[in-house]
Write an enzyme that holds these catalytic residues in place. Sequence first.
Site, short mmCIF file in Angstrom:
data_model
loop_
_atom_site.label_atom_id
_atom_site.label_comp_id
_atom_site.label_asym_id
_atom_site.label_seq_id
_atom_site.Cartn_x
_atom_site.Cartn_y
_atom_site.Cartn_z
N SER A 44 104.42 15.98 -10.00
CA SER A 44 104.95 15.05 -8.98
C SER A 44 106.47 14.99 -9.04
O SER A 44 107.08 15.19 -10.11
CB SER A 44 104.37 13.66 -9.27
OG SER A 44 105.15 12.67 -8.69
N TYR A 76 103.10 6.25 -13.90
CA TYR A 76 102.62 7.44 -13.18
C TYR A 76 103.50 8.66 -13.50
O TYR A 76 102.98 9.75 -13.82
CB TYR A 76 102.62 7.14 -11.68
CG TYR A 76 102.31 8.31 -10.81
CD1 TYR A 76 101.01 8.82 -10.72
CD2 TYR A 76 103.31 8.93 -10.07
CE1 TYR A 76 100.73 9.91 -9.91
CE2 TYR A 76 103.03 10.02 -9.26
CZ TYR A 76 101.75 10.50 -9.18
OH TYR A 76 101.47 11.59 -8.38
#
Length: 319
Positions: free
Chosen positions: A124, A147
């Site tokens: 990501s 995250y």
Amino acid sequence: MRILITGSAGFIGFHLHKHLHNYFDVTGCDNLSSVCKFTQKLRLQEIKKNKLKFIRVDLNNAKNLSKKFNNKKFDFIIHLAAQPGVRISQIQPVKTINNNLVSFINLFEYAIKNKVRNIFYASSSSVYGNTENFSENLSHPNPVSVYGVSKVANEYLAKTYNFLNKINSIGLRFFTVYGPLGREDMSYYKFLNSIKNSKKIEIYGDKTSKRSFTYIDDIVISIHKLINVYKKKKSYLEILNIGNSESRSLEDLVKIIKNIVGVKFREKYVERNKADVYKTSSNNFKLNKIIKFKPKISLEKGMYLFSNWYKNKVSDKIF
Ligand code: NAD
Ligand code: UGA
């Protein structure tokens, strides 16, 4: 060639499965745990309609994974299953770590046992944190969310499995992916839902934050091209950005939506979550060198395509 896609009832996984099944023998799996219940249900309907091979599997549970996959021998795994989302990782840190790390390890262990040598996995843009340098060569990523940390850990684990077990892998650093059947917890989708419900759209912080908003088709094409390049390689370990090279502000996104919808709406400013980075901007130099392609669909075109889908499948009230 046999491919397993994990998270195939998710947004990116579904689109990838639907595209790749025209070229390869593709099996999808998912545990249907997405917080985006509405679109996950729509995607499941599409999986059935398109007769895509699908197995319900929870990757957090390592028991009998081979059996669950019918002892099928996969040549490639594309691992997209995860708990995505920056802000939710601050509310559900344990679920994020379980779905992003425990699952990841279970899958790599499955790959070792079943001699799967090639894994592409979703990383990501969140690994970068607050920076101006979006090059994969950056030696120390600086995530600012649970995250983001889970994705950095994925990249380190992939490197370790490559060293110890010769598992080839590519970490795909996606940048804010959007489009039809996309996740209803993301900005662009939430904005249309709020307008439909005659509510103010919520702006976190102000409209100066920027994203490399990337249309789903660009992601699918990039992964297909990567498969075609890497299926010929014996050994590799890569990290690659895949995102639109143009970084656009929230102000741009809101203006584009204003031009698309036929009704007036108002904005409400709420405090920015510290875990949200100010800016992402995909540097696609490496990707372009490898596949001679980089994501190029403009935010104007992508939002036009998304809103057409929304009009047909969700509601036509605001158009
Ligand atoms: P998504 O939530 O729509 O898809 C993920 C899927 O994984 C869901 O369907 C969920 O049910 C499934 N899943 C979660 N835990 C599982 C488990 N333990 N076992 C089996 N299935 C499980 O998310 P998405 O937007 O399609 O993202 C796909 C991947 O790309 C994720 O890894 C995400 O972190 C990453 N990513 C997404 C974006 C984006 O903007 N959409 C950007 C960067 C990275
Ligand atoms: C997206 C995905 O949701 C993550 O899964 C992914 O990992 C990440 O991209 C990534 O690129 O790595 P995000 O960029 O936060 O995360 O996507 P959006 O939810 O669309 O948010 C974009 C911007 O809009 C952010 O600045 C956010 O603060 C803002 N926003 C979001 C609002 O102002 N209001 C909202 O209601 C939602």
